[in-house]
Design a protein around this motif. Structure first.
Motif, PDB file in Angstrom:
ATOM      1  N   UNK A  27     -11.941  -4.424 -11.774  1.00  0.00           N
ATOM      2  CA  UNK A  27     -10.728  -3.621 -11.587  1.00  0.00           C
ATOM      3  C   UNK A  27     -10.942  -2.255 -12.231  1.00  0.00           C
ATOM      4  N   UNK A  28     -10.807  -1.193 -11.454  1.00  0.00           N
ATOM      5  CA  UNK A  28     -11.033   0.155 -12.000  1.00  0.00           C
ATOM      6  C   UNK A  28      -9.702   0.854 -12.256  1.00  0.00           C
ATOM      7  N   UNK A  69     -12.523  -1.986 -15.933  1.00  0.00           N
ATOM      8  CA  UNK A  69     -13.476  -0.970 -16.421  1.00  0.00           C
ATOM      9  C   UNK A  69     -12.856   0.406 -16.183  1.00  0.00           C
ATOM     10  N   UNK A  70     -13.275   1.398 -16.980  1.00  0.00           N
ATOM     11  CA  UNK A  70     -12.756   2.756 -16.758  1.00  0.00           C
ATOM     12  C   UNK A  70     -13.170   3.269 -15.390  1.00  0.00           C
ATOM     13  N   UNK A  71     -14.482   3.278 -15.162  1.00  0.00           N
ATOM     14  CA  UNK A  71     -14.973   3.790 -13.883  1.00  0.00           C
ATOM     15  C   UNK A  71     -15.894   2.763 -13.202  1.00  0.00           C
ATOM     16  N   UNK A  72     -16.846   2.232 -13.972  1.00  0.00           N
ATOM     17  CA  UNK A  72     -17.750   1.204 -13.429  1.00  0.00           C
ATOM     18  C   UNK A  72     -18.334   0.406 -14.593  1.00  0.00           C
ATOM     19  N   UNK A  73     -18.894  -0.797 -14.311  1.00  0.00           N
ATOM     20  CA  UNK A  73     -19.423  -1.611 -15.412  1.00  0.00           C
ATOM     21  C   UNK A  73     -20.652  -0.971 -16.066  1.00  0.00           C
ATOM     22  N   UNK A 114     -15.756  -3.323 -19.738  1.00  0.00           N
ATOM     23  CA  UNK A 114     -16.906  -3.675 -18.885  1.00  0.00           C
ATOM     24  C   UNK A 114     -18.233  -3.353 -19.534  1.00  0.00           C
ATOM     25  N   UNK A 115     -18.313  -3.462 -20.868  1.00  0.00           N
ATOM     26  CA  UNK A 115     -19.597  -3.362 -21.563  1.00  0.00           C
ATOM     27  C   UNK A 115     -20.285  -4.715 -21.500  1.00  0.00           C
TER      28      UNK A 115
END
Ligand SMILES: Cc1cc2nc3c(=O)[nH]c(=O)nc-3n(C[C@H](O)[C@H](O)[C@H](O)COP(=O)(O)OP(=O)(O)OC[C@H]3O[C@@H](n4cnc5c(N)ncnc54)[C@H](O)[C@@H]3O)c2cc1C
Length: 377
Positions: free
Chosen positions: A198-199, A169-173, A147-148
């Motif tokens: 999707x987290x 994404x790991x936690x958030x975009x 999500x970079x």
């Protein structure tokens, strides 16, 4: 000697190196493994969306090379460098001798961290973009890992083609640029444009992944194969000094493959400046590379995002926020000083705040977003 200067890698760094060498009227060969003239890689999401031909994203048309005395050979892959004999060997069996050599071979996409059954598509080249476009046109489902900004730009392009897109994404975009609240705000805007976020663990999304075209946007690493084989010193990238010189005399490196001062920014602006520096120095000139700072603004999925400093919520950090339907702003303050900020949508305040922070000015008794805004503005 066949050429005064040989440049391996015809991406942006190689192109700008060639431009600098050509201005000094040296006999020059620019060789690139891809079958295309140098092009703007940041425009690849546009290629996914439209399927436009490579000519539309070139840095210069074919004529520029002949008019400027730049011999360019495409689909030409260097496989070995003999630094003692000053020769490059190519995959087609040819070899070429040089006076100076510039390595601008760029990066390779990182492998996906998850073992997939099917193919995982990278996005680095024009061909990658066309492969993704074709695969998504058939299945109409894409699952993007990462999500970079690259992952989000690709998602945005695919949604516009009518594809169902999920981004993991790991936690958030944009977690490197934004705080978690900013990440939530961005996630909501992305959702409105049709992108699912999707987290957490990828294993939870196996069903979605199974049916989709899986795209890895999980970063890049320099391609060090050639350098390592011929005794050029490397760490994460090829180690260069402020003139883009490697440890071997007459061999330079620039762009995504080069590590200068412990950093490999992976940015166009850096590739351009380092390419120019390497080109000038490799052709007998004298130029010192001045570190290029990352641009403060980026465009993500149609939204302008600006961030600087740190938004880490430590014990002694206060974060002041201002949120409206179409914009988000956060300012981090520690010991009465601004230490970081992030803006989505309306980014006008960012420039003033950044200057204020760089001047290390305090904010006195200001104790709300509005008070800081008034003080700085
Ligand atoms: C989709 C996408 C979007 C991006 N968006 C942005 C953005 O918005 N802003 C930004 O600042 N940056 C962006 N970047 C990063 C930017 O494109 C890179 O920093 C830049 O392309 C680096 O240029 P380079 O010439 O060093 O390497 P590259 O562009 O990777 O070019 C290297 C070239 O060398 C060739 N090569 C490799 N090995 C050999 C060999 N042995 N023989 C011959 N040729 C070889 C490769 O095939 C390639 O063509 C983006 C990148 C991508 C992929």
């Amino acid at each position: 000697m066949d050429y005064d200067v040989v440049i391996i890698g015809a991406g942006p760094a190689g192109y700008y190196a060639a431009k600098a060498v050509s201005q000094r009227k040296r006999k020059l060969l620019l060789a690139g493994a891809e079958p295309y003239l140098p092009y703007w890689r940041p425009r690849l999401p546009e290629v996914i969306r439209t399927g436009q031909d490579p000519e539309s994203i070139l840095m210069s048309g074919k004529d520029w090379f002949s008019e400027n005395g730049v011999e360019i050979q495409l689909s030409k892959m260097a496989v070995r460098i003999d630094a003692a004999q000053k020769k490059v060997q190519w995959s087609d069996g040819d070899s070429t001798s040089y006076g100076s050599l510039i390595l601008s071979c760029g990066s390779l996409p990182n492998r996906s961290p998850f073992p997939f059954e099917g193919k995982v598509f990278p996005l680095r080249s024009y061909q990658d973009a066309m492969d993704i476009r074709q695969r998504c046109a058939a299945g109409k489902k894409a699952f993007i890992i990462g999500g970079g900004s690259l992952g989000l730009e690709t998602a945005f392009a695919l949604v516009k083609t009518g594809c169902h897109v999920a981004v993991s994404v790991h936690s958030y975009p944009l977690s490197r640029q934004l705080d978690s609240e900013g990440g939530k705000f961005l996630a909501a805007r992305l959702k409105e444009s049709g992108i699912t976020i999707c987290c957490g663990d990828l294993a939870n999304y196996e069903a979605e992944i199974d049916k989709a075209c899986v795209i890895a946007a999980t970063g890049v690493h320099p391609d060090l194969t050639l350098a390592e084989k011929c005794g050029i010193k490397v760490s994460r990238g090829i180690l260069v000094d402020e003139k883009m010189r490697t440890n071997l005399q007459g061999i330079y490196a620039c762009g995504d493959i080069a590590e200068y001062n412990g950093t490999i920014p992976g940015l166009m602006s850096v590739a351009v400046k380092q390419g120019e520096t390497a080109g000038i120095n490799a052709s007998g000139g004298d130029m010192v590379y001045q570190t290029v700072l990352p641009a403060p603004l980026t465009k993500v999925a149609g939204l302008t995002v600006s961030s600087f400093g740190s938004l880490k919520l430590l014990d002694d950090t206060q974060i002041y926020r201002k949120v409206s339907a179409d914009s988000y702003a956060a300012i981090a303050v520690r010991s009465s000083k601004i230490v970081g900020a992030a803006f989505i949508g309306n980014v006008a305040l960012g420039t003033k705040l950044k200057k204020w922070m760089e001047a290390e000015k305090g904010i006195g008794k200001a104790a709300s977003f509005e008070e800081i805004e008034k003080l700085v503005g």
